[in-house]
Design a protein around this motif. Structure first.
Motif, PDB file in Angstrom:
ATOM      1  N   UNK A 121      37.140  43.941  38.848  1.00 52.82           N
ATOM      2  CA  UNK A 121      35.908  43.478  38.223  1.00 52.82           C
ATOM      3  C   UNK A 121      35.060  44.693  37.856  1.00 52.82           C
ATOM      4  N   UNK A 122      34.675  44.760  36.606  1.00 47.20           N
ATOM      5  CA  UNK A 122      33.855  45.887  36.158  1.00 47.20           C
ATOM      6  C   UNK A 122      34.645  46.960  35.442  1.00 47.20           C
ATOM      7  N   UNK A 123      35.984  46.979  35.617  1.00 49.75           N
ATOM      8  CA  UNK A 123      36.761  47.960  34.856  1.00 49.75           C
ATOM      9  C   UNK A 123      37.918  47.334  34.086  1.00 49.75           C
ATOM     10  N   UNK A 124      38.524  46.262  34.598  1.00 52.64           N
ATOM     11  CA  UNK A 124      39.598  45.604  33.857  1.00 52.64           C
ATOM     12  C   UNK A 124      40.917  45.575  34.587  1.00 52.64           C
ATOM     13  N   UNK A 125      41.992  45.594  33.827  1.00 53.66           N
ATOM     14  CA  UNK A 125      43.338  45.516  34.399  1.00 53.66           C
ATOM     15  C   UNK A 125      43.650  46.744  35.237  1.00 53.66           C
ATOM     16  N   UNK A 126      44.295  46.532  36.374  1.00 54.32           N
ATOM     17  CA  UNK A 126      44.534  47.645  37.299  1.00 54.32           C
ATOM     18  C   UNK A 126      45.824  48.384  36.942  1.00 54.32           C
ATOM     19  N   UNK A 127      46.907  47.622  36.826  1.00 49.70           N
ATOM     20  CA  UNK A 127      48.176  48.227  36.423  1.00 49.70           C
ATOM     21  C   UNK A 127      48.010  48.876  35.046  1.00 49.70           C
ATOM     22  N   UNK A 128      47.254  48.199  34.203  1.00 46.29           N
ATOM     23  CA  UNK A 128      46.961  48.711  32.860  1.00 46.29           C
ATOM     24  C   UNK A 128      46.344  50.106  32.935  1.00 46.29           C
ATOM     25  N   UNK A 129      45.331  50.232  33.763  1.00 47.34           N
ATOM     26  CA  UNK A 129      44.666  51.531  33.879  1.00 47.34           C
ATOM     27  C   UNK A 129      45.584  52.589  34.461  1.00 47.34           C
ATOM     28  N   UNK A 130      46.441  52.140  35.373  1.00 43.72           N
ATOM     29  CA  UNK A 130      47.331  53.116  35.999  1.00 43.72           C
ATOM     30  C   UNK A 130      48.397  53.599  35.023  1.00 43.72           C
ATOM     31  N   UNK A 131      48.684  52.785  34.022  1.00 50.05           N
ATOM     32  CA  UNK A 131      49.684  53.173  33.028  1.00 50.05           C
ATOM     33  C   UNK A 131      49.083  53.994  31.904  1.00 50.05           C
ATOM     34  N   UNK A 132      47.797  53.833  31.672  1.00 54.22           N
ATOM     35  CA  UNK A 132      47.154  54.512  30.555  1.00 54.22           C
ATOM     36  C   UNK A 132      47.358  56.024  30.618  1.00 54.22           C
ATOM     37  N   UNK A 133      47.173  56.577  31.808  1.00 49.27           N
ATOM     38  CA  UNK A 133      47.240  58.030  31.935  1.00 49.27           C
ATOM     39  C   UNK A 133      48.660  58.559  31.693  1.00 49.27           C
ATOM     40  N   UNK A 134      49.680  58.021  32.397  1.00 49.72           N
ATOM     41  CA  UNK A 134      51.033  58.538  32.140  1.00 49.72           C
ATOM     42  C   UNK A 134      51.484  58.367  30.688  1.00 49.72           C
ATOM     43  N   UNK A 135      50.943  57.360  29.998  1.00 51.17           N
ATOM     44  CA  UNK A 135      51.405  57.102  28.629  1.00 51.17           C
ATOM     45  C   UNK A 135      50.531  57.770  27.566  1.00 51.17           C
ATOM     46  N   UNK A 166      49.666  52.789  21.443  1.00 51.29           N
ATOM     47  CA  UNK A 166      48.787  51.648  21.699  1.00 51.29           C
ATOM     48  C   UNK A 166      49.162  50.965  23.019  1.00 51.29           C
ATOM     49  N   UNK A 167      48.173  50.761  23.858  1.00 50.87           N
ATOM     50  CA  UNK A 167      48.399  50.034  25.109  1.00 50.87           C
ATOM     51  C   UNK A 167      47.353  48.931  25.192  1.00 50.87           C
ATOM     52  N   UNK A 168      47.795  47.744  25.513  1.00 47.57           N
ATOM     53  CA  UNK A 168      46.785  46.706  25.708  1.00 47.57           C
ATOM     54  C   UNK A 168      47.041  45.923  26.988  1.00 47.57           C
ATOM     55  N   UNK A 169      46.024  45.176  27.354  1.00 51.54           N
ATOM     56  CA  UNK A 169      46.001  44.563  28.673  1.00 51.54           C
ATOM     57  C   UNK A 169      45.876  43.046  28.567  1.00 51.54           C
ATOM     58  N   UNK A 170      46.772  42.349  29.234  1.00 49.30           N
ATOM     59  CA  UNK A 170      46.614  40.896  29.343  1.00 49.30           C
ATOM     60  C   UNK A 170      46.403  40.545  30.808  1.00 49.30           C
ATOM     61  N   UNK A 171      45.224  40.034  31.098  1.00 44.39           N
ATOM     62  CA  UNK A 171      44.932  39.568  32.450  1.00 44.39           C
ATOM     63  C   UNK A 171      45.345  38.095  32.472  1.00 44.39           C
ATOM     64  N   UNK A 172      46.243  37.748  33.402  1.00 45.21           N
ATOM     65  CA  UNK A 172      46.818  36.403  33.342  1.00 45.21           C
ATOM     66  C   UNK A 172      46.949  35.799  34.732  1.00 45.21           C
ATOM     67  N   UNK A 173      46.919  34.487  34.768  1.00 49.53           N
ATOM     68  CA  UNK A 173      47.314  33.779  35.989  1.00 49.53           C
ATOM     69  C   UNK A 173      46.399  33.966  37.185  1.00 49.53           C
ATOM     70  N   UNK A 174      45.151  34.328  36.982  1.00 49.40           N
ATOM     71  CA  UNK A 174      44.270  34.514  38.143  1.00 49.40           C
ATOM     72  C   UNK A 174      44.082  33.183  38.871  1.00 49.40           C
ATOM     73  N   UNK A 175      44.148  33.242  40.188  1.00 52.36           N
ATOM     74  CA  UNK A 175      43.945  32.041  40.998  1.00 52.36           C
ATOM     75  C   UNK A 175      44.942  30.944  40.692  1.00 52.36           C
TER      76      UNK A 175
END
Ligand SMILES: Cc1ncc(C[n+]2csc(CCOP(=O)(O)OP(=O)(O)O)c2C)c(N)n1
Ligand code: SF4
Ligand SMILES: [Mg+2]
Lengths: 393, 323
Positions: free
Chosen positions: A322-336, A342-351
């Motif tokens: 909360x406040x920054x976005x996808x976690x795995x997404x952010x962790x992949x941004x740097x190595x890539x 182009x990298x994009x984030x789909x937040x899915x299936x919460x709860x």
């Protein structure tokens, strides 16, 4: 041998085959069936020389496990969600003490609002705790990864968490091949602790470490995690040799060779994603999939290699910082960075929100950096309106 | 009661373990406790006598607190026994795991001690402790009660006596310190679980402490020993007075010495001439405000009543008591 089993039963049977000497149980959905089934196996003496302790809280569950592991016995517990938060101090403690225990996390959302259904928020809350974290995709892999987990933990002297999607895996019946005890014994030898509480060899475990040494302790933990990448890969290969089945490893690729867009995800949602990709590719599209099996340590190098040729990487994940976005997404941004345009984030299936092929297809067509899959904008607008109208009176 | 003369000390059988030239010295000197630390003294007695009685087959699980911090700052370490520190609130549960592991791995002679301060025992660790009692896990839990959170700088715990000054109960005009009517009694809570053995002890009576530990360490199931350990820093008295302060607490009835089996008190140490609590209170700065010019005169009486109730409750006047 093939069995038609609930995921939890398959996991319990796999854990029992590893012959732990301690199983610690505390109920929380969706993990509960696992420890229930283990209790049955232990009380029926199908798993012998193993203590089964019904504790009064998750803090006690992790603590009893810490104690038995520190005294030299292979130890196991399981939890989910609120339970993981409740034991969090012990989670850090176990890795700090370098105790090679194994824990199943039946992945579930974290409240408030209370919600018992599946997402990965619980696992993400301990992503920096120094545990190895593995995400199986199917019940077969969930069972297999537990056998590998003990091997990895004991080779590395580091605790391992197998993060299994709640309900989707833990409560689903599937055909699972449960290996023979002889084969598992052969793969996972009798546990010989590298250090333990021993009167003949008194050792003080868990002393205070002052600033002069603390940096080194943390640096070594970091090094150990990075070194684990090799071991996890090797254990996966050894497992294949022994059981003739691909399970584990760091990452897995699916139709990535010619893919223009590659979807990255963890856990059971990969099944739906692969089906979606199959359908899209049948219509001439070029999609591929990368599964992250080892989330900790994070296989940045392997991911970079697998994704370098993609024009677009889409990270689908069941967690949100909360406040920054996808976690795995952010962790992949740097190595890539500078590699994939182009990298994009789909937040899915919460709860436990359903993730369907059509939802995924729709989302993949959008040209947006961040999408909340299936988000009902009407509910959001209503809630915002409600807050506006009733606050600050 | 035997009269002990200097000569008797030469008789190994009657001598306190601590008086023996060959005591194990389970906590070596050089640790960082304050001068006159009651907790350091008590822990040494407990470990040495347990080591003797079990033939060296003990392992200790320690909660966070002064005892843990002063005994092992890496790379130094005072413990000459297998010792494990995990967290502040989980020592009892960790000890459960250790005890179980010894059984599973065939080390059947190993005995397990869990130990912690009053804060870790009566507050943050009470859930784990109660769980351990509930399952009757095979652990001897020793609480070193210095009546506050000392390691973090003397804050109130639920074992802090009423009207005491701590860093979080500083007396100010109209507030006399830790409120009357608060607090919990962990030995009684332990007894309510009907575990095999509960005892209280004090460092003013090392022989009694050692006897209780010797007995408790060999019993099976959950055992609990609560030791009164004055703290010169937190209580405000000169380090040389630790044992005398401890004795005053026992002799006025504020800290009754008793044993209980399966939830029933089976014996207590008699007090011949109970002293007024005032003497004990006056010796410590944490009670100094009770004697200032603003203090209501009846306030000491509130504390005296607690002592008098103890005299009755534990029959410290004699009927019950053992030799
Ligand atoms: C979960 C947690 N909360 C708070 C602390 C801080 N803490 C460390 S030691 C301590 C006080 C210990 O008091 P007590 O158990 O009475 O032992 P003493 O130091 O008085 O011997 C506290 C509050 C901690 N380490 N962990
Ligand atoms: S503060 Fe008290 S308990 Fe802590 S070391 Fe000093 S004397 Fe001992
Ligand atoms: Mg204390």
């Amino acid at each position: 041998m093939l069995h038609q089993l609930e995921g939890s039963q398959a996991i319990a049977k796999a854990v029992a085959l590893c012959r732990p000497g301690m199983v610690c149980a505390y109920p929380i959905t969706p993990q509960t069936h696992i420890v229930e089934h283990l209790g049955e196996l232990i009380h029926a003496e199908e798993l012998w020389n193993c203590d089964y302790v019904n504790v009064e809280s998750e803090m006690a569950a992790i603590s009893v496990t810490i104690g038995s592991q520190a005294a030299g016995v292979r130890s196991y517990t399981a939890t989910s969600s609120q339970g993981l938060l409740y034991m969090q101090e012990g989670v850090y403690n176990a890795s700090g003490l370098e105790l090679p225990m194994v824990m199943t996390l039946g992945n579930r959302a974290i409240g408030s609002p209370i919600n018992i259904w599946n997402d990965h928020s619980d696992a993400m809350s301990v992503r920096d705790a120094g545990w190895i974290m593995l995400f199986p995709e199917t019940n077969q892999e969930a069972a297999d990864l537990h056998i590998q987990a003990f091997k990895i933990a004991e080779t590395l002297q580091c605790p391992v968490m197998v993060c299994v999607d709640g309900f989707v895996l833990t409560h689903a019946y599937e055909r699972v091949d449960i290996p023979s005890p002889e084969m598992v014994d052969d793969f996972l030898p009798h546990y010989e602790p590298r250090f333990c509480l021993d009167a003949a060899n008194p050792l003080a475990i868990g002393t205070m470490v002052p600033p002069e040494y603390f940096m080194e302790v943390r640096y070594l933990a970091h090094k150990k995690q990075l070194g684990a990448l090799k071991i996890i890969e090797q254990v996966g290969k050894d497992f294949y040799k022994k059981f003739d089945r691909h399970s584990g490893g760091l990452i897995r690729t699916y139709k990535t060779e010619e893919a223009k867009t590659i979807i990255v995800a963890m856990g059971s949602v990969l099944g739906t994603i692969k089906d979606t990709v199959d359908e899209l590719n049948a219509q001439g599209e070029k999609y591929g999939v990368v599964s992250v099996v080892s989330y900790r340590p994070f296989p940045a190098e392997a991911l970079r290699a697998a994704l370098a040729h993609a024009q677009h990487v889409v990270v689908v994940e069941k967690a949100l910082a909360v406040g920054t976005g996808g976690i795995l997404f952010q962790e992949l941004e740097l190595p890539l960075k500078n590699i994939v345009r182009k990298i994009s984030s789909i937040i899915a299936g919460l709860g436990g929100r359903a993730i369907t092929k059509s939802m995924l297809k729709y989302a993949l067509k959008q040209d947006e950096r961040e999408i909340f899959l299936g988000l009902d904008q009407n509910v959001v607008a209503e809630k915002i309106q409600l807050v506006k109208s009733c606050c600050c009176k | 009661m035997t009269t002990l003369t200097i000569g008797n000390r030469l008789d190994d059988k009657d001598a306190a373990e601590q008086s023996k030239y060959n005591r194990y010295n389970g906590i070596t000197s050089g640790h960082r406790a304050c001068q006159g630390c009651g907790e350091a003294l008590a822990a040494r007695c407990v470990v040495d006598v347990a080591h003797r009685v079990t033939g060296g087959n003990i392992a200790v699980v320690n909660a966070t607190g002064c005892l843990e911090v002063f005994s092992c700052v890496y790379p130094e370490n005072s413990w000459r026994i297998p010792w494990l520190h995990s967290l502040f609130g989980n020592a009892a549960a960790v000890a459960t795991g250790v005890a179980s592991a010894f059984v599973i791995s065939g080390k059947k002679d190993m005995r397990v001690i869990a130990q912690g301060g009053d804060g870790s025992t009566s507050d943050i660790g009470l859930g784990c402790l109660s769980g351990m009692f509930d399952r009757n896990d095979d652990v001897l839990y020793v609480c070193y009660d210095n009546q506050a959170y000392m390691n973090t700088g003397v804050q109130r715990s639920s074992a802090t006596p009423i009207l005491a000054r701590t860093a979080t109960t500083l007396p100010v005009r109209g507030y006399m310190g830790n409120a009357a009517g608060t607090g919990k009694n962990v030995p009684q809570i332990a007894m309510a679980h009907e575990i095999p053995y509960v005892a209280t002890a004090s460092i003013c009576n090392i022989r009694d402490l050692e006897e209780k530990i010797s007995k408790a360490i060999l019993l099976k199931g959950s055992r609990y020993v609560h030791v009164h350990v004055p703290c010169p820093l937190g209580w405000g008295y000169p380090p040389s007075e630790t044992v005398r302060i401890a004795r005053m607490a026992v002799e006025c009835g504020l800290f009754p010495l008793f044993e209980a089996e399966n939830g029933v008190v089976v014996g207590s140490t008699p007090i011949d001439n109970p002293k007024p609590v005032e003497e004990y209170l006056r010796a410590q700065r944490r009670f100094a405000h009770l004697f200032g010019k603003n203090a209501p005169p009846e306030i000491i009486e509130t504390i005296q009543q607690i002592a008098s109730r103890n005299l009755e409750k534990y029959r410290l006047s004699g009927e019950f008591s053992h030799e």
